[in-house]
Design an enzyme around this catalytic site. Sequence first.
Site, PDB file in Angstrom:
ATOM      1  N   HIS A   1      12.984 -88.763  25.504  1.00 24.12           N
ATOM      2  CA  HIS A   1      13.138 -88.398  24.291  1.00 24.12           C
ATOM      3  C   HIS A   1      13.199 -89.530  23.405  1.00 24.12           C
ATOM      4  O   HIS A   1      12.507 -89.402  22.263  1.00 24.12           O
ATOM      5  CB  HIS A   1      14.261 -87.493  24.224  1.00 24.12           C
ATOM      6  CG  HIS A   1      14.414 -86.668  22.893  1.00 24.12           C
ATOM      7  ND1 HIS A   1      13.281 -85.749  22.561  1.00 24.12           N
ATOM      8  CD2 HIS A   1      15.124 -86.780  21.913  1.00 24.12           C
ATOM      9  CE1 HIS A   1      13.610 -85.136  21.711  1.00 24.12           C
ATOM     10  NE2 HIS A   1      14.706 -85.523  21.066  1.00 24.12           N
TER      11      HIS A   1
ATOM     12  N   SER B   1      12.336 -86.464  17.240  1.00 23.62           N
ATOM     13  CA  SER B   1      13.060 -85.199  17.718  1.00 23.62           C
ATOM     14  C   SER B   1      13.001 -84.244  16.191  1.00 23.62           C
ATOM     15  O   SER B   1      12.115 -84.016  15.772  1.00 23.62           O
ATOM     16  CB  SER B   1      14.466 -85.467  18.142  1.00 23.62           C
ATOM     17  OG  SER B   1      15.119 -84.341  18.399  1.00 23.62           O
ATOM     18  N   TYR B   2      14.311 -83.728  15.828  1.00 19.40           N
ATOM     19  CA  TYR B   2      14.189 -82.900  14.608  1.00 19.40           C
ATOM     20  C   TYR B   2      13.581 -83.790  13.268  1.00 19.40           C
ATOM     21  O   TYR B   2      13.322 -83.201  12.414  1.00 19.40           O
ATOM     22  CB  TYR B   2      15.744 -82.539  14.409  1.00 19.40           C
ATOM     23  CG  TYR B   2      15.604 -81.236  13.337  1.00 19.40           C
ATOM     24  CD1 TYR B   2      15.325 -80.074  13.815  1.00 19.40           C
ATOM     25  CD2 TYR B   2      15.839 -81.750  12.141  1.00 19.40           C
ATOM     26  CE1 TYR B   2      15.024 -79.066  12.830  1.00 19.40           C
ATOM     27  CE2 TYR B   2      16.004 -80.243  11.069  1.00 19.40           C
ATOM     28  CZ  TYR B   2      15.420 -79.171  11.514  1.00 19.40           C
ATOM     29  OH  TYR B   2      15.295 -77.886  10.781  1.00 19.40           O
TER      30      TYR B   2
ATOM     31  N   ASP C   1      10.304 -86.663  29.050  1.00 22.05           N
ATOM     32  CA  ASP C   1      11.244 -85.677  28.020  1.00 22.05           C
ATOM     33  C   ASP C   1      10.688 -84.448  28.176  1.00 22.05           C
ATOM     34  O   ASP C   1       9.672 -83.926  28.164  1.00 22.05           O
ATOM     35  CB  ASP C   1      11.105 -86.224  26.512  1.00 22.05           C
ATOM     36  CG  ASP C   1      11.772 -85.015  25.721  1.00 22.05           C
ATOM     37  OD1 ASP C   1      12.845 -84.517  26.104  1.00 22.05           O
ATOM     38  OD2 ASP C   1      11.489 -85.017  24.290  1.00 22.05           O
TER      39      ASP C   1
END
Length: 505
Positions: free
Chosen positions: A474, A234-235, A422
């Site tokens: 995700h 993710s980030y 995702d």
Amino acid sequence: MFSFQHNQVENNMKKLPLYACLLNLSLLVLLPYSKASQAGKLNELIMSRRSQNPPVTLPWAEEEALKSHSSAYVAPQKGLSQADKILTLPGQPYGVNFDQYSGYVTVDPVAGRELFYYFVESPYNPSTKPLVLWLNGGPGCSSLGYGAFEELGPFRINSDGKTLYRNKYAWNEVANVLFLESPAGVGFSYSNTTSDYETRGDNSTAKDSYVFLINWLERFPQYKTHDFYITGESYAGHYVPQLAYTILVNNKIGHQSINLKGIAIGNALIDEATGSKGMADYLWTHALSSDETHELIEKYCDFASENITAACDNATEMAAIERGNLDFYNIYAPLCHDPSLKNGSTGSVYDFDPCSDYYGEAYFNRPEVQLALHAKPTNWTHCGTNSNISMKWNDSPTTILPAIKYLIGSDIGLWIYSGDTDAAVPVTSSRYAINTLKLPIQVPWRAWYSGNEVGGFVVKYKGVTFATVRGAGHEVPSWQPARALTLIFSFLNGSLPPASPGKGF
């Protein structure tokens, strides 16, 4: 509730890039039903951007600029590893056959900034295994709560919020795995200087993570010579390349040498312009938006522009309405409808529970658990420590591609992988971002296997390997733990995942 949120979003939307509009409208439906803390953090960041044109170059483009930060704080660490050793975790199952440690590493003694870690050695010859660092994203979400206890760690938390069960596909089967809660204010990590919580961003997170790492290696000096890898999702598509860049530059200019061999980032936020197009196309190709709405998005939305027209606004809003109430982070997964704790229920690694966040929050707030972890008494949450700490992020480039290009030139291993269910940071976004690099293909697209099933698909470019994970959302290891282990084992071995059935995990 919907109309109130919609008005807030509409007022903010004209100021946001298209990626934020698509994600924000998606969260209107997601938030009441799913993991609002993690789902909202990426959107919260984008909405809080300080300028219309955030920097798109490396945060530390000139090596000379980094030199002033390179005389990093290093403290004596002798004896602290044994003090950090966990005797037993409350509720852990019988037969644990590996050592585990947790505690704090000081990254700034003046500010009183302390980062919390959890470390699990491999049960099989840990002295010969590589060292893997895992970082969750957000920004501002816990690698302990998500990565370690919902994804790739050796334990998961039962629905009673008190007991644990084993994950037979934990990554410490093939490596020694270090989980870091970063930056300060996330999970058990903290600072005694409250202004630290107002000045967080990509730059400070990378620098603190680097200081953490060189101190941790002093605490566990036996791992200094091990091959070192950084992974995350993710980030952490920002965190991981930026930390790798920081390590490589410091290695180059003669500071503490870290044996970095590669990075792997999953469902990673890499580039917002291609992310916008990838999200819109994913919705349409997965039958979540109509032909008519997709045509309007294609016609009226400029994916590279900061300016959102009313027509684009209306089209993206319709796309969010059309797809209904589903988990945007795994479009085929069930929602959490009953978050209450349930005694006598044993979880299964083969059937991920969408209510796991609630079990984790209950577990990590138990006093006996915090004591066993050597953690400061904390009102623990998955994203941030408590409601008194505001989420401010002061620097975040709209693209991380310059860092990716630098790492390609450094010749370390670089894998990008994507769970294919995702919709928030979808496989299409990752492919579009990689395509902008115009890298030559070395091994063409093919299926790869985990056991007797197709685990996903892989293509090897010069400098980057891209892999999908079939049936994963995700958080790839949550939904497909065996396939995730096959993938990471291949990454660590420097080989592509198996091309035929019967191999892998």
